[in-house]
Design an enzyme around this catalytic site. Sequence first.
Site, mmCIF file in Angstrom:
data_model
loop_
_atom_site.group_PDB
_atom_site.id
_atom_site.type_symbol
_atom_site.label_atom_id
_atom_site.label_comp_id
_atom_site.label_asym_id
_atom_site.label_seq_id
_atom_site.Cartn_x
_atom_site.Cartn_y
_atom_site.Cartn_z
ATOM 1 C CB SER A 184 -0.978 0.002 1.177
ATOM 2 O OG SER A 184 -0.296 -0.202 2.397
ATOM 3 C CG HIS A 207 -1.517 4.163 3.585
ATOM 4 N ND1 HIS A 207 -2.831 4.001 3.997
ATOM 5 C CD2 HIS A 207 -1.046 2.911 3.344
ATOM 6 C CE1 HIS A 207 -3.134 2.722 4.003
ATOM 7 N NE2 HIS A 207 -2.067 2.044 3.620
#
Length: 233
Positions: free
Chosen positions: A133, A179
């Site tokens: 991610s 992230h």
Amino acid sequence: MRETAKAMPGRKTIFGGAVRTGRPVVTLTMMAICAVAFALDWAIPGGFVFQNFAYAPFTTATEPWRMITSAFLHSTNITHIAFNMYALWILGNALEPAFGRARFLSIYLVSAFAGSVGVLLLSPVDTVVVGASGAVFGLFGALFVVQKKRGGDLRQIVVLLLINAALGFFIPNIAWQAHLGGLIAGSLCAVAVAYAPARNRNAVQWGAMAAIVLVLVGLTLYKVSTFPAFLIG
């Protein structure tokens, strides 16, 4: 007949990469590596893959490769890898042809590294993370830059980014730090590639991305220098 990727000699994308027809080879390769790692994690007993390739800040000084290898691992929950691979497929199909293979791969890997740096800087030292991610968020940032450069509609990308960013704060066990790190680095790399002047474009693009990597390495070394001696080894 199977469609294969072929270079088109002399032709460049708008960002300087070689124009290729066919499937996004780098995207498919990254997906394949993640799938194989996921299968091996299931197949090899004792959590061998996870134990040796997942990332936690306390492993940085002695096993720094985990900052990259962890981006190819996922939890045993199938939805984790399924979501990341779907996002990678969508983003890769949009960005790999635009950037070219080398630039796309570089942005992906720098974003993955930056995701681990984000965890290193902002998470407890024993936080363990896996997943693509961080790299995927880097591609989200890159897509925003590309759309901005092309004068496209940014609203859908912004909405997707906000939704995915919010999930990291409201759903447990999602590393928003990764992230954030990936998003920042991916966006900066894409700015370097998309806005490099035509003159000396390659030098500016690769030099800027190298500078971003050096900053990430510097941040890593600084943070490691603050660790207690027993963590450094």
